[in-house]
Write an enzyme that holds these catalytic residues in place. Sequence first.
Site, PDB file in Angstrom:
ATOM      1  N   THR A  21       0.830  -1.205   0.000  1.00 28.82           N
ATOM      2  CA  THR A  21       0.000   0.000   0.000  1.00 28.82           C
ATOM      3  C   THR A  21       0.863   1.253   0.000  1.00 28.82           C
ATOM      4  OG1 THR A  21      -0.134   0.020   2.423  1.00 28.82           O
ATOM      5  CG2 THR A  21      -1.893  -1.127   1.225  1.00 28.82           C
ATOM      6  N   ASN A  33       1.009   4.900   1.593  1.00 31.25           N
ATOM      7  CA  ASN A  33       0.472   5.670   2.712  1.00 31.25           C
ATOM      8  C   ASN A  33       0.317   7.122   2.248  1.00 31.25           C
ATOM      9  OD1 ASN A  33      -0.290   5.581   5.566  1.00 31.25           O
ATOM     10  ND2 ASN A  33       1.435   6.976   5.864  1.00 31.25           N
ATOM     11  N   GLU A  73      -4.412   4.409   3.446  1.00 31.73           N
ATOM     12  CA  GLU A  73      -3.512   3.531   2.694  1.00 31.73           C
ATOM     13  C   GLU A  73      -4.233   2.966   1.488  1.00 31.73           C
ATOM     14  OE1 GLU A  73      -0.820   1.090   5.526  1.00 31.73           O
ATOM     15  OE2 GLU A  73      -2.685   1.415   6.633  1.00 31.73           O
TER      16      GLU A  73
END
Length: 328
Positions: A220, A222, A271
Amino acid sequence: MERIFLDVASQEDICHECATSALNERKPMVATIGFFDGVHLGHRFLIDNVVSAAKEEGCRSTVVTLDRHPREVLGLDFQPLLLSTLDEKLYYLAETGVDWSVILRFDKVMASMSAEVFMKRILYDRFNVRRLIMGYDNRFGYRQGESFENYVAYGQKIGLIVERASVFSRDEQKISSSAIRKLLEEGEIEHANRCLGYRYSFDGRVVKGFGNGRRLGFPTANVVPRDERKLIPGKGVFAVRVTLTGRKGPLGGMLNIGTRPTFNGNGRSIEVNILNFEGDIYGEELEIEFVARIRDERKFDSLEALTEQLAADKKDIIALLKLKSHER
């Protein structure tokens, strides 16, 4: 759409290149005034009335708005998070087909100006507004007790026609910025999008995260929102479209907003797992556009259970994004 930024206190254009000879021609204007946060369907209905009236009368259509929320300047306890930044608001206003946007610098000098003085000095004298079409519940000027009838009376003194637009609603629900904020806070993305007339979005920058998603097989990015005043929807897992600045897009994405309860996280994190994408994008800018909410954020008993749920979420999101690919 022509733009002019005006400092009411000094009566000087802040952005001179925005002012053109067209303004100096003193062609009469049909205008409306408001903060227009989000430029939602209710706002667009009002602006459509202004554009139509201006065409009928051979005038210029004009939206008069503010560069910041009045509560920010007045220092009141409650300051709502915004549906649109100033740049976004101007972008959406340009879509309406209005001829002019007048952006007023809202400060304490302007906050202390009465509606009567504002109508005479700014609308009538400065911009040659001859007809003002107001939203059904709009108020301006520092005297809170003033009514629509007061505005009509002030206009009659100077030759400015003031009228009120009818209420716009969808599915018997009155559309307002505050109602849309509530929908977003509750995660009702699709309902909010229908009221806006477009998909809600925000811009942000990718920063170093915790690395939990990568360890689970779902790397992911952020994201930190560019403007801290912009409203971010409530907790949950969302189907989104992601556009990376300077890269091909948009791309599908699985977004989580919440506190990472399975990892005993603290504070909100945003995320996004960008589907079918690999690469180091730390420090890059992106736009996240909300399509739908998939589920609540919740704490799982094990990382295996979380991984299984993420796989199911991803499958659902891929199918949903494909289904909605024809929509804006």
